[in-house]
Design an enzyme around this catalytic site. Structure first.
Site, PDB file in Angstrom:
ATOM      1  CG  ASN A   1      21.912 -12.715  79.388  1.00 14.93           C
ATOM      2  OD1 ASN A   1      21.166 -12.058  80.114  1.00 14.93           O
ATOM      3  ND2 ASN A   1      21.465 -13.579  78.482  1.00 14.93           N
TER       4      ASN A   1
ATOM      5  CD  GLU B   1      24.223 -16.457  73.907  1.00 18.41           C
ATOM      6  OE1 GLU B   1      25.042 -16.259  74.810  1.00 18.41           O
ATOM      7  OE2 GLU B   1      22.994 -16.421  74.093  1.00 18.41           O
TER       8      GLU B   1
ATOM      9  N   GLY C   1      23.498 -23.078  79.214  1.00 19.76           N
ATOM     10  CA  GLY C   1      23.074 -23.592  80.512  1.00 19.76           C
ATOM     11  C   GLY C   1      23.164 -25.110  80.632  1.00 19.76           C
TER      12      GLY C   1
ATOM     13  CB  SER D   1      28.547 -23.929  78.889  1.00 13.14           C
ATOM     14  OG  SER D   1      27.220 -24.405  79.067  1.00 13.14           O
TER      15      SER D   1
ATOM     16  CE  LYS E   1      21.165 -16.856  80.127  1.00 19.45           C
ATOM     17  NZ  LYS E   1      21.163 -18.212  79.616  1.00 19.45           N
TER      18      LYS E   1
ATOM     19  CD  GLU F   1      17.870 -18.173  78.286  1.00 16.92           C
ATOM     20  OE1 GLU F   1      17.821 -17.075  78.873  1.00 16.92           O
ATOM     21  OE2 GLU F   1      18.820 -18.973  78.439  1.00 16.92           O
TER      22      GLU F   1
ATOM     23  CG  HIS G   1      19.249 -14.777  75.034  1.00 19.47           C
ATOM     24  ND1 HIS G   1      18.703 -15.972  75.452  1.00 19.47           N
ATOM     25  CD2 HIS G   1      20.552 -14.799  75.403  1.00 19.47           C
ATOM     26  CE1 HIS G   1      19.654 -16.684  76.048  1.00 19.47           C
ATOM     27  NE2 HIS G   1      20.780 -15.994  76.036  1.00 19.47           N
TER      28      HIS G   1
HETATM   29  P1  13P Z   1      25.271 -19.905  80.060  1.00 22.19           P
HETATM   30  O1  13P Z   1      26.594 -19.201  80.122  1.00 22.19           O
HETATM   31  O2  13P Z   1      24.589 -20.033  81.388  1.00 22.19           O
HETATM   32  O3  13P Z   1      25.348 -21.182  79.282  1.00 22.19           O
HETATM   33  O4  13P Z   1      24.291 -18.934  79.217  1.00 22.19           O
HETATM   34  C1  13P Z   1      24.716 -18.455  77.993  1.00 22.19           C
HETATM   35  C2  13P Z   1      23.792 -17.387  77.560  1.00 22.19           C
HETATM   36  O5  13P Z   1      22.638 -17.644  77.244  1.00 22.19           O
HETATM   37  C3  13P Z   1      24.285 -16.010  77.568  1.00 22.19           C
HETATM   38  O6  13P Z   1      23.400 -15.163  76.907  1.00 22.19           O
END
Ligand code: 13P
Length: 249
Positions: A9, A167, A173, A213, A11, A97, A95
């Site tokens: 992903n 997640e 992150g 992560s 982003k 976010e 997601h």
């Molecule tokens: P990270 O791997 O940067 O923690 O992000 C996870 C994520 O949100 C994948 O969709």
């Protein structure tokens, strides 16, 4: 046996040129790798470059969101028809976010999910608790609620290629990974709920990915868990070497 799905992903990172550059390095590194399914979910602006780059390989390209209508006056949105026309096969839905910053609700997740399934895309539907919910001991309730609402009015037949990603928001992150045991426990809650909704057979085949992560250093212990059917990787998927190392955990 559930074939693992290792998904990137990206982003809101990378331009079309950077996308081509990524695949120039990534594709040779995973050439011939068919133990796992691989998909890279790029920003919409990079989809065409990604699809062009992966032609003739086993790597798929996915989007990070999709609208529930096939067309209409919805400024700034992208439809399943548009994604299919490009050759997109997967799409991330709900997601955290999007839930946190873009007013995504369980209801809109459900509408997007129905549209993606209807169109024959493989949706990667995200669920996960925030830190306060985990600390309050309500993780299981949160996951069950998110699943019930996301899967509302979807039959097992229609849900065919559904993938779920667990997640935990506190692990995204932050560098804090859920331990393999914590992740496996959450996956079991999700699988049990999927069995309630879609039936045991469907639940047994349902792929549940872990995200939060994931890095080359922790991918193999996470993937060793029977309950974990792949990974959804953010930060560590932006670098071709590091994502290839995760794919080859
Ligand atoms: P990270 O791997 O940067 O923690 O992000 C996870 C994520 O949100 C994948 O969709």
């Amino acid at each position: 046996m559930r074939k693992k799905l290792i998904a990137a992903n990206w982003k809101m990172y990378k331009t079309p040129d950077q996308t081509r550059e990524f695949f120039r390095e990534f594709l040779p590194a995973v050439s011939g790798h068919d133990r796992d399914e691989i998909v890279v979910c790029t920003p919409d602006i990079d989809l065409a470059a990604g699809i062009e780059a992966v032609k003739g390989t086993q790597v798929a390209v996915g989007a990070q969101n999709v609208h529930w209508k096939t067309e209409g006056a919805f400024t700034g949105e992208t439809s399943t028809t548009m994604l299919l026309a490009l050759g997109v096969t997967h799409v991330i839905i709900g997601h955290s976010e999007r839930r946190q910053y873009f007013c995504e609700t369980d209801d809109t997740v459900n509408m997007r999910l129905k549209a993606a399934l209807e169109a024959g895309l493989t949706p990667i539907c995200c669920v996960g608790e925030v830190l306060e919910e985990r600390e309050a001991g309500s993780t299981d309730d949160v996951l069950r609620r998110q699943c019930v609402r996301a899967f509302h009015a979807i039959s097992a037949k229609k849900a065919g290629n559904l993938v779920v990603a667990y997640e935990p928001v506190w692990a995204i992150g932050t560098g804090k990974t859920a331990t393999p045991e914590i992740a496996a426990e959450a996956h079991m809650v999700i699988r049990r709920e999927a069995a309630e909704i879609f039936g045991e057979d469907f639940a047994a085949k349902l792929r549940i990915l872990y995200g939060g992560s994931v890095k080359p250093e922790n991918a193999s212990v996470l993937m060793a868990q029977e309950e974990i059917d792949g990974a959804l990787v953010g930060g560590a998927s932006l670098d071709a070497k590091s994502f290839a190392a995760i794919v080859k955990y």
